[in-house]
Write an enzyme that holds these catalytic residues in place. Structure first.
Site, mmCIF file in Angstrom:
data_model
loop_
_atom_site.group_PDB
_atom_site.id
_atom_site.type_symbol
_atom_site.label_atom_id
_atom_site.label_comp_id
_atom_site.label_asym_id
_atom_site.label_seq_id
_atom_site.Cartn_x
_atom_site.Cartn_y
_atom_site.Cartn_z
ATOM 1 N N ASP A 22 -54.092 86.325 20.693
ATOM 2 C CA ASP A 22 -54.086 84.958 21.245
ATOM 3 C C ASP A 22 -52.925 84.077 20.784
ATOM 4 O OD1 ASP A 22 -56.463 85.960 22.197
ATOM 5 O OD2 ASP A 22 -57.726 84.340 21.423
ATOM 6 N N ASP A 60 -56.665 84.743 25.534
ATOM 7 C CA ASP A 60 -57.814 83.934 25.918
ATOM 8 C C ASP A 60 -57.552 83.426 27.339
ATOM 9 O OD1 ASP A 60 -60.229 83.310 24.545
ATOM 10 O OD2 ASP A 60 -59.642 81.196 24.379
ATOM 11 N N HIS A 62 -59.549 81.510 30.484
ATOM 12 C CA HIS A 62 -60.787 80.880 30.952
ATOM 13 C C HIS A 62 -60.635 80.202 32.315
ATOM 14 C CE1 HIS A 62 -62.395 81.478 26.973
ATOM 15 N NE2 HIS A 62 -61.628 80.585 26.396
ATOM 16 N N HIS A 95 -59.152 74.689 26.925
ATOM 17 C CA HIS A 95 -57.987 75.430 26.440
ATOM 18 C C HIS A 95 -57.825 76.725 27.229
ATOM 19 C CE1 HIS A 95 -61.351 77.312 24.339
ATOM 20 N NE2 HIS A 95 -60.615 78.413 24.324
ATOM 21 N N LYS A 120 -59.630 87.905 27.869
ATOM 22 C CA LYS A 120 -61.030 87.738 27.475
ATOM 23 C C LYS A 120 -61.472 86.309 27.708
ATOM 24 C CE LYS A 120 -59.505 87.073 22.719
ATOM 25 N NZ LYS A 120 -59.899 85.659 22.596
ATOM 26 N N CYS A 165 -61.050 84.346 16.596
ATOM 27 C CA CYS A 165 -60.718 85.515 17.417
ATOM 28 C C CYS A 165 -60.185 86.684 16.599
ATOM 29 C CB CYS A 165 -59.764 85.108 18.526
ATOM 30 S SG CYS A 165 -60.565 83.977 19.696
HETATM 31 ZN ZN LIG Z 1 -61.350 80.321 24.349
#
Ligand SMILES: [Zn+2]
Length: 218
Positions: A22, A60, A62, A95, A120, A165
């Protein structure tokens, strides 16, 4: 294994894998969930990556209405917790929303030979700190299968953030039977409510090795 203070250099084999967690703009200074000093580790990760023929990145990633965002929970503020169907969830500032600059892997990361990027947290209703499985502890990312098929050696984990993470990835790797080392000075932590000390305790109990970069770089 080496420990801070001795001068034994750890030999990295061609089968060993560097997992870079990340290193994305939202986790770097200026980002929406900036990890203090996150930018300081980028040159070190670049240097470490030259010692590995096999590098994997996690990202990451989202949707804008992700369940881990405090903005989706009226009355809640970032860093508070809430109970979700899979357990207690820390709520974060928005984020790493996909297709935004904050979600991009830092362009200062110079690892052209990285072979795989695991995204992820793409399921709206489940967070995923770990590169191996989502926070429901059931949904797998496929990373263990990939590593098993590639017949890899030890996993060395670096990146952001140490206590979330990085730690969850290291713990799942150890639980999955991999030999795991976290390179401490190539990580930075959020350290919310004692999370960093707890993460190191959990990792040490799980058999995760803890080294510093000098033990590898010499
Ligand atoms: Zn996240």
């Amino acid at each position: 294994m080496g420990r801070p203070g001795d001068h034994m250099t750890i030999a990295i084999s061609p089968e060993d894998v560097l997992v870079v967690v990340d290193v994305q703009y939202d986790f770097l200074p200026g980002g929406s969930l900036a990890v203090a000093g996150g930018d300081e580790i980028v040159p070190l990760i670049n240097q470490l990556a030259t010692r590995f023929s096999h590098v994997i990145l996690t990202q990451d990633w989202h949707p804008a209405d992700h369940i881990s965002f405090a903005s989706q929970h009226p009355g809640k503020a970032p860093f508070e917790t809430t109970e979700l169907h899979y357990g207690t969830q820390v709520l974060w500032p928005d984020h790493c929303v996909w297709q935004t600059r904050g979600a991009e892997i830092s362009h200062d990361l110079k690892i052209p030979h990285a072979q795989l990027i695991i995204r992820k947290g793409h399921n709206r209703s489940i967070d995923s700190y770990s590169g191996f499985q989502e926070a429901d502890r059931e949904t797998l990312t496929g990373l263990a299968g990939y590593l098993g098929e590639r017949d890899v050696g030890r996993l060395y984990i670096v990146g952001l953030a140490t206590d979330f993470c990085v730690a969850w990835t290291a713990l799942d790797a150890a639980a999955g039977g991999f030999d795991v080392t976290v390179i401490e000075d190539a990580t930075r932590a959020i350290d919310s409510n004692g999370s960093l000390a707890r993460a190191w305790t959990d990792m040490e109990e799980a058999g995760v090795e803890r080294v510093i970069s000098r033990e590898i770089l010499g």
